[in-house]
Enzyme design. Structure first.
Site: not given
Length: 336
Positions: A104, A107, A193-195, A215, A218, A285
């Protein structure tokens, strides 16, 4: 001694191949994507994943003792050295599968798309058919990246939003709609995630029924420190003392029917919470972690598969395959 080890390894490899052949390849296929059934009776493509999981550690080149490689429910945890890439690629390439990925770029997140696509090309499921679906409110700004045969980018226009939380939440509904559209032509899907950028192989070792990524923030903590949604009134609620791992919302996937169930459930729960004025601690999440606590993943990927660039790499993380880039959230998120 080395000759004996080589002989043992060859025997194990042969047993693994025979097991996969008789358990998965010889299983009848009523259709490419059958109607959902109740597990443990797996659909045909799912049987392949289950069979490969059974031999996953049997033919691994390295028996890791410094990390957890198997969950209590016998799902493999994929770390560098725990899989044989040549064997796995040969198994899945013979099935002629197609892998989809969603990103995604809404913006200002469109600025990360070029690097995502450029790094996916040499690392993400190389040698397989791959469709990358880009959801964006800036379709004209999607960069053109040279891709190998059988690989393509498909652009889908979506509206803009004034809150990044709404953009995040809308993902599950759009993923579910996409799966309904492509279920006849795609076998597996990963939602990323695109970033983020690829730095190393992400391939057939990641395939499974329902696939989660631990993740990186953690994985060394006990679960009392996991940032689950702790309010009982939320449908994302995980009580103290419950939970297995804390999973990333920025990378998950698996068979289409499994991801569709996850996306549908998370979307419905998110919207039901919203009607009551509740927003879970970490939006989708949080709902994903609730879902995967109840519906255990059949394969778990280590933090190698979504590291954080601002973190130094720990000794057990031999390679970073995919990572979130350093960024200024105040600059890229509309309401921060």
């Amino acid at each position: 001694m080395s000759t004996i080890r080589t002989l043992i390894g060859s025997v194990l490899l042969l047993l693994g191949i025979l097991y996969v052949y008789f358990y998965a390849w010889r299983s009848p296929r009523s259709s490419k994507h059958p109607e959902p059934v109740q597990y443990p009776v797996a659909p045909p493509v799912g049987r392949l994943s289950a069979a490969v999981n059974h031999v996953f550690h049997l033919v691994a080149p390295d028996h890791r003792t410094d990390v957890v490689t198997l969950t209590p429910w016998l799902a493999p945890v994929v770390w560098d050295g725990t899989f044989n890439p040549v064997l796995l690629d040969s198994i899945y390439q013979s099935k002629n599968i197609t892998v989809a990925a969603t990103v995604f770029a809404v913006g200002k997140y469109i600025r990360f798309l070029k690097k995502f696509l450029e790094t996916a090309e040499p690392y993400f499921f190389v040698g397989f058919r791959v469709n990358i679906y880009v959801f964006t409110d800036h379709p004209k700004d999607v960069p053109r990246v040279q891709m190998a045969g059988g690989r393509k980018v498909v652009v889908r226009s979506v509206p803009s939003s004034n809150r990044w939380q709404e953009i995040s939440a809308r993902r599950m509904e759009l993923i579910q709609n996409l799966i309904e559209e492509v279920h006849d032509s795609v076998d597996y899907i990963f939602c990323l995630d695109v970033d983020s950028e690829f730095h190393g192989r992400w391939g057939s070792e990641s395939l499974g029924g329902l696939v989660a990524v631990i993740h990186p923030g953690y994985y060394r903590d006990d679960r009392g420190r996991f940032p689950y949604e702790r309010r009982p009134e939320s449908r994302a609620y995980v009580a103290d003392g419950e939970g297995d791992f804390y999973y990333c919302g920025g990378a998950f996937g698996g068979l289409l029917q499994e991801v569709s169930l996850l996306a549908k459930t998370c979307d419905l729960n998110f919207k039901a919470d919203a009607k009551e004025g509740i927003e879970a601690a970490w939006q989708e999440e949080s709902h994903l972690n609730r879902y995967m606590w109840i519906n255990k993943p059949s394969k778990i990927l280590s933090p190698e598969y979504l590291w954080q660039d601002f973190k130094p790499r720990n000794p057990e993380v031999r390679i970073v395959r995919f990572s979130g880039v350093v960024k200024n959230y105040a600059d890229i998120r509309p309401n921060v």
